[in-house]
Design a protein around this motif. Structure first.
Motif, PDB file in Angstrom:
ATOM      1  N   ALA A  39     -52.070  -1.803  -2.013  1.00  0.00           N
ATOM      2  CA  ALA A  39     -51.983  -1.640  -3.466  1.00  0.00           C
ATOM      3  C   ALA A  39     -51.208  -2.784  -4.125  1.00  0.00           C
ATOM      4  N   GLY A  40     -50.508  -3.567  -3.339  1.00  0.00           N
ATOM      5  CA  GLY A  40     -49.662  -4.620  -3.887  1.00  0.00           C
ATOM      6  C   GLY A  40     -50.430  -5.851  -4.340  1.00  0.00           C
ATOM      7  N   GLU A  41     -49.660  -6.828  -4.739  1.00  0.00           N
ATOM      8  CA  GLU A  41     -50.238  -8.076  -5.238  1.00  0.00           C
ATOM      9  C   GLU A  41     -50.559  -9.017  -4.078  1.00  0.00           C
ATOM     10  N   GLY A  42     -51.447  -9.949  -4.353  1.00  0.00           N
ATOM     11  CA  GLY A  42     -51.788 -10.964  -3.371  1.00  0.00           C
ATOM     12  C   GLY A  42     -53.265 -10.940  -3.041  1.00  0.00           C
ATOM     13  N   SER A  43     -53.689 -11.977  -2.361  1.00  0.00           N
ATOM     14  CA  SER A  43     -55.099 -12.069  -1.979  1.00  0.00           C
ATOM     15  C   SER A  43     -55.373 -11.122  -0.806  1.00  0.00           C
ATOM     16  N   VAL A  44     -56.634 -10.892  -0.553  1.00  0.00           N
ATOM     17  CA  VAL A  44     -57.024 -10.041   0.571  1.00  0.00           C
ATOM     18  C   VAL A  44     -56.513 -10.649   1.877  1.00  0.00           C
ATOM     19  N   LYS A  45     -56.575 -11.961   1.974  1.00  0.00           N
ATOM     20  CA  LYS A  45     -56.099 -12.662   3.170  1.00  0.00           C
ATOM     21  C   LYS A  45     -54.600 -12.413   3.379  1.00  0.00           C
ATOM     22  N   ASP A  46     -53.823 -12.524   2.312  1.00  0.00           N
ATOM     23  CA  ASP A  46     -52.383 -12.287   2.405  1.00  0.00           C
ATOM     24  C   ASP A  46     -52.078 -10.840   2.782  1.00  0.00           C
ATOM     25  N   LYS A  47     -52.809  -9.922   2.184  1.00  0.00           N
ATOM     26  CA  LYS A  47     -52.610  -8.503   2.487  1.00  0.00           C
ATOM     27  C   LYS A  47     -52.957  -8.197   3.942  1.00  0.00           C
ATOM     28  N   ALA A  48     -54.046  -8.791   4.429  1.00  0.00           N
ATOM     29  CA  ALA A  48     -54.449  -8.578   5.815  1.00  0.00           C
ATOM     30  C   ALA A  48     -53.393  -9.106   6.779  1.00  0.00           C
ATOM     31  N   LYS A  49     -52.829 -10.249   6.463  1.00  0.00           N
ATOM     32  CA  LYS A  49     -51.793 -10.843   7.301  1.00  0.00           C
ATOM     33  C   LYS A  49     -50.541  -9.957   7.328  1.00  0.00           C
ATOM     34  N   ARG A  50     -50.126  -9.481   6.145  1.00  0.00           N
ATOM     35  CA  ARG A  50     -48.952  -8.596   6.080  1.00  0.00           C
ATOM     36  C   ARG A  50     -49.216  -7.287   6.813  1.00  0.00           C
ATOM     37  N   ALA A  51     -50.425  -6.746   6.671  1.00  0.00           N
ATOM     38  CA  ALA A  51     -50.766  -5.491   7.347  1.00  0.00           C
ATOM     39  C   ALA A  51     -50.765  -5.672   8.866  1.00  0.00           C
ATOM     40  N   ALA A  52     -51.302  -6.786   9.346  1.00  0.00           N
ATOM     41  CA  ALA A  52     -51.303  -7.058  10.782  1.00  0.00           C
ATOM     42  C   ALA A  52     -49.880  -7.156  11.318  1.00  0.00           C
ATOM     43  N   ASP A  53     -49.018  -7.828  10.575  1.00  0.00           N
ATOM     44  CA  ASP A  53     -47.614  -7.932  10.981  1.00  0.00           C
ATOM     45  C   ASP A  53     -46.937  -6.561  10.996  1.00  0.00           C
ATOM     46  N   ALA A  54     -47.265  -5.744  10.011  1.00  0.00           N
ATOM     47  CA  ALA A  54     -46.663  -4.405   9.924  1.00  0.00           C
ATOM     48  C   ALA A  54     -47.091  -3.536  11.105  1.00  0.00           C
ATOM     49  N   VAL A  55     -48.330  -3.649  11.527  1.00  0.00           N
ATOM     50  CA  VAL A  55     -48.834  -2.831  12.629  1.00  0.00           C
ATOM     51  C   VAL A  55     -48.250  -3.290  13.964  1.00  0.00           C
ATOM     52  N   LYS A  56     -47.940  -4.568  14.070  1.00  0.00           N
ATOM     53  CA  LYS A  56     -47.368  -5.092  15.317  1.00  0.00           C
ATOM     54  C   LYS A  56     -45.997  -4.505  15.593  1.00  0.00           C
ATOM     55  N   GLU A  57     -45.255  -4.143  14.531  1.00  0.00           N
ATOM     56  CA  GLU A  57     -43.923  -3.588  14.704  1.00  0.00           C
ATOM     57  C   GLU A  57     -43.898  -2.164  14.155  1.00  0.00           C
ATOM     58  N   PRO A  58     -44.265  -1.182  14.997  1.00  0.00           N
ATOM     59  CA  PRO A  58     -44.363   0.199  14.525  1.00  0.00           C
ATOM     60  C   PRO A  58     -43.019   0.791  14.118  1.00  0.00           C
ATOM     61  N   GLY A  59     -43.073   1.575  13.060  1.00  0.00           N
ATOM     62  CA  GLY A  59     -41.889   2.314  12.630  1.00  0.00           C
ATOM     63  C   GLY A  59     -40.866   1.512  11.857  1.00  0.00           C
ATOM     64  N   THR A  60     -41.165   0.270  11.530  1.00  0.00           N
ATOM     65  CA  THR A  60     -40.236  -0.533  10.735  1.00  0.00           C
ATOM     66  C   THR A  60     -40.851  -0.796   9.389  1.00  0.00           C
ATOM     67  N   THR A  61     -40.014  -0.883   8.401  1.00  0.00           N
ATOM     68  CA  THR A  61     -40.501  -1.136   7.035  1.00  0.00           C
ATOM     69  C   THR A  61     -40.030  -2.511   6.613  1.00  0.00           C
ATOM     70  N   LYS A  62     -40.979  -3.346   6.190  1.00  0.00           N
ATOM     71  CA  LYS A  62     -40.674  -4.669   5.656  1.00  0.00           C
ATOM     72  C   LYS A  62     -41.390  -4.799   4.321  1.00  0.00           C
ATOM     73  N   HIS A  63     -40.675  -5.090   3.281  1.00  0.00           N
ATOM     74  CA  HIS A  63     -41.311  -5.290   1.980  1.00  0.00           C
ATOM     75  C   HIS A  63     -40.982  -6.641   1.453  1.00  0.00           C
TER      76      HIS A  63
END
Length: 63
Positions: A39-63
């Motif tokens: 839902a945040g700002e940024g291109s689809v590419k940027d969102k995909a990269k952030r989502a991939a990073d988030a999934v690599k580290e389960p249970g941690t929140t990075k904003h």
């Protein structure tokens, strides 16, 4: 291998994976984080990269 046995094995594997990733609460937090990224700002590419990073580290929140 019969179907019942296969289903049981799949269920145990899923439970083991969930436990390794931090349990149900961590899964819920990961989902919220991915929802915020989508839902945040940024291109689809940027969102995909952030989502991939988030999934690599389960249970941690990075904003």
């Amino acid at each position: 291998m019969d179907l019942k046995r296969l289903i049981g094995k799949a269920k145990r594997t899923a439970e083991d994976t969930l436990d390794k990733r931090g349990g149900k609460d961590a899964l819920k937090e990961d989902f919220r984080e991915l929802k915020d990224i989508a839902a945040g700002e940024g291109s689809v590419k940027d969102k995909a990269k952030r989502a991939a990073d988030a999934v690599k580290e389960p249970g941690t929140t990075k904003h």
